[in-house]
Design an enzyme around this catalytic site. Sequence first.
Site, mmCIF file in Angstrom:
data_model
loop_
_atom_site.group_PDB
_atom_site.id
_atom_site.type_symbol
_atom_site.label_atom_id
_atom_site.label_comp_id
_atom_site.label_asym_id
_atom_site.label_seq_id
_atom_site.Cartn_x
_atom_site.Cartn_y
_atom_site.Cartn_z
ATOM 1 N N ASN A 416 -47.673 -5.813 32.134
ATOM 2 C CA ASN A 416 -46.115 -5.679 32.702
ATOM 3 C C ASN A 416 -45.334 -6.693 31.662
ATOM 4 O O ASN A 416 -45.721 -7.626 31.543
ATOM 5 C CB ASN A 416 -46.120 -6.546 33.929
ATOM 6 C CG ASN A 416 -44.994 -6.759 34.638
ATOM 7 O OD1 ASN A 416 -44.206 -5.746 34.982
ATOM 8 N ND2 ASN A 416 -44.528 -8.032 34.604
ATOM 9 N N GLU A 417 -44.410 -5.908 31.192
ATOM 10 C CA GLU A 417 -43.180 -6.333 30.612
ATOM 11 C C GLU A 417 -43.746 -7.181 28.880
ATOM 12 O O GLU A 417 -42.784 -7.842 28.403
ATOM 13 C CB GLU A 417 -42.585 -7.588 31.384
ATOM 14 C CG GLU A 417 -41.932 -7.036 32.415
ATOM 15 C CD GLU A 417 -40.833 -7.611 33.369
ATOM 16 O OE1 GLU A 417 -40.031 -7.207 34.083
ATOM 17 O OE2 GLU A 417 -40.984 -9.234 32.948
ATOM 18 N N ASN A 418 -44.997 -7.015 28.543
ATOM 19 C CA ASN A 418 -45.333 -7.685 27.381
ATOM 20 C C ASN A 418 -44.739 -7.280 26.330
ATOM 21 O O ASN A 418 -44.540 -7.712 25.252
ATOM 22 C CB ASN A 418 -46.876 -8.001 27.428
ATOM 23 C CG ASN A 418 -47.550 -8.705 28.611
ATOM 24 O OD1 ASN A 418 -46.668 -9.211 29.269
ATOM 25 N ND2 ASN A 418 -48.814 -8.752 28.494
ATOM 26 N N SER A 462 -45.368 -1.267 31.128
ATOM 27 C CA SER A 462 -44.086 -1.180 31.811
ATOM 28 C C SER A 462 -43.359 -2.369 31.571
ATOM 29 O O SER A 462 -43.549 -3.409 32.119
ATOM 30 C CB SER A 462 -44.437 -0.953 33.298
ATOM 31 O OG SER A 462 -43.468 -0.775 34.162
#
Length: 797
Positions: A416-418, A462
């Site tokens: 997530n978002e990395n 994502s």
Amino acid sequence: MAHWEDLHDGWTLTGAGEEVAATVPGCVHTDLLAAGRIPDPYLDRNEHELRWIGETDWRYATTFDWQPDDESNVDLVCDGLDTIATIVLNGVEVGRTFNMHRSYRFAVKEHLREGKNDLTITFASAAKYASALEERLGTLPRAGYPEPFNFIRKMACNFGWDWGPTLVTAGIWKPIRLHSWSVARFDEVRPLVTVDGSTGRVEVLVRLHDDEERVPVRVTADIGDLTASLDMAAGENEASLVLEAEDAALWWPHGYGDQQLYDLAVTLDSDDGEALDSWTKRIGFRTVELDTSADELGSAFTIKVNGQPIFAKGANWIPDDCFPTRVDETRYRARLEQAKEAHLDLLRIWGGGIYEQDTFYDLCDELGILVWQDFLFACAAYPEVSPIVEEIVPEARENVVRLMPHPSLVLWNGNNENIWGWFDWGWQSSIGDRGWGKTYYLETLPSVVAEVDPTRPYWPGSPYSGTFDLQPNVDEHGCKHIWDVWNQVDYTHYRDYVPRFVAEFGFQGPPAWSTLTRAVHDDPLAPDSPGVLSHQKAGGGNDKLDRGLAAHFTMPSNVEDWHWLTQLNQARALTVGIEHFRSHHGRCMGTVVWQLNDCWPVTSWAAVDGDGRRKPLWYALRNVYAPRLLTFQPRKDGLTLVAVNDAASPWSGTVTIERRSFAGEVLARFEAQLEIAPRATQEVQLPAESAAVAADSELLVASADGERAFWFFGEDKDLSYPPAEYDLEVDGQSVRVTARTLLRDLSLFADRLAPDAYADDLLVTLLPGESHTFTIHNAPKLSAASLVKPVVRCVND
């Protein structure tokens, strides 16, 4: 005969001068709370006074009886230890653990003794461990969170998030057992489920773990009256059995078909027929793919089940409690049924939480809710060196194996978002040439999924656009997160984007009034009183709520109006976004709102608050995610009505569009014919006289087959609403409201009458002369006298 023995009784917990009885499975916080040694961490500002718990080493101890038997092996099986644990049996260290997200098995027969046995598990402070490892390895960036959650394989949101408290847990959080066995046991059972035409196929891949006395064994797999068996000679450890079901009924997400499930049983027997081990799961026959094919717009991001493209009507899921052992089957079912009732057909399990317990996925299988599962990496750069790197493959493999029988699970996501953080959050300069997780997302995790469960798609992150040659959060490719709306601009700017799939977007609102006042006891209570602010974890959260209100409403002068309007504005924001995205069905193929649920009582983006109460947003989601939707949308060529048909049957009929005064007078009327195929949309261009900017006391109303849409020609603060007038009739638990004037977003907050009470509907707009009946659940005897403000609210009250 192999057998299991639970070791859940007689535990004590010691640390920081405390000694209390311990519940296993459980955690330190819940044990201290049950013993009356700490106040409830969820109330007022108690969280801040309890940081010492996460900074303390804790020791669990029990004594259990054991009697020798004929089995040649005895293992101590720990399904989940949180997190940095040392296990000692009868004074002998038998193992250490470093990962909350995986299980451990230790051979202990030589350390057991007949009769009483002493078992201790000491948990080192996870907070201190992570800080020490960060100091040794060097800091890696995180998305605004100070605690080093990226330096330990533990539920990241335990360390605090912009919706969660800092409550760093420790404990035996899953079952702990002795397993006595001989000859061989299952090490892995992996069902690869596919469909070929009308034939459902299961290839059961088995891996055994033997002891020194291994003899020939037989593996058998059964589904109903289908059976396959295979004899395995001594020394053989892997086998494949195939079952084929002709005319198998398919499993579908709800709204697309039935959720047919089959019991798959796999047994292991010795050559003389003795039962050695068994494994049972429910499976469903279905195919799943992620369509990322290139097109004239960029590239798609569409989940397909059984070849059918799915417009995902979803929400993000976080742990439903900071202390996961408190989430039992009843609570899982309540939350997931709330999701289904709101027409959600997909839940994304976010990467800063946990791989949920089996019950969660069982219920999603049963209810037809698709699951997008993140691997557990979120909002940070993660070390690619020891001791983290050694944990990734065992953790990933175990959880893919555990979850792959579930037909509801349709997508594995790397993080997530990395990737977004590496591109756009200034991380590169501080990371330098060190590993930050990219190898995990592009190599390690896809390799595990491809090897273990090639029947499911994997996506690296994502948001992500499919390649490092593109910025990861663009409209034209992959999945997108939209957070500038909440953080910077008004929610009408959702219309600036037409993503292929939006996997996160959201807007805040406070919890239900009864939830807020149970958790916060400020006197006086105010939006900025200490307890309320302690339950607002987003940076500048209240300022952003005020900015969102100021664009649409006259600013409230008291806490009750603030509570009502911020809840309403949250519902309005997501309605604007989802209606816009759904109106672009085909180009956009999914909306996953942030978020369905909360882990404690808090002002947040959730639709269901930390006490399980539906916020107005939940009702808005139920409306906007309905299979058939009418929505007015501003387009380049003017105001347009879009009819969205996400049902399995065509939508044919007449849509009526009326321009009305707030007094109810019909000023203009227009009709059009709807002919919409399943899973499609139709646009109806409005005549100029209907769509022209109107006076501040006019609106548009569209109606077709019981569906309605409204369009107001201005912001609420600028409209000339009439003072609300209506009549109430009470009949048992039913409340009939008849409007004498326009009533916009009429709502009945039953929890103000009784904490467990709720209405079946909210946010109902009525024209003069129209009526609506609310059904109230779990309420005391109702009376018209009790149904006044603030129980009954509307925008123009």
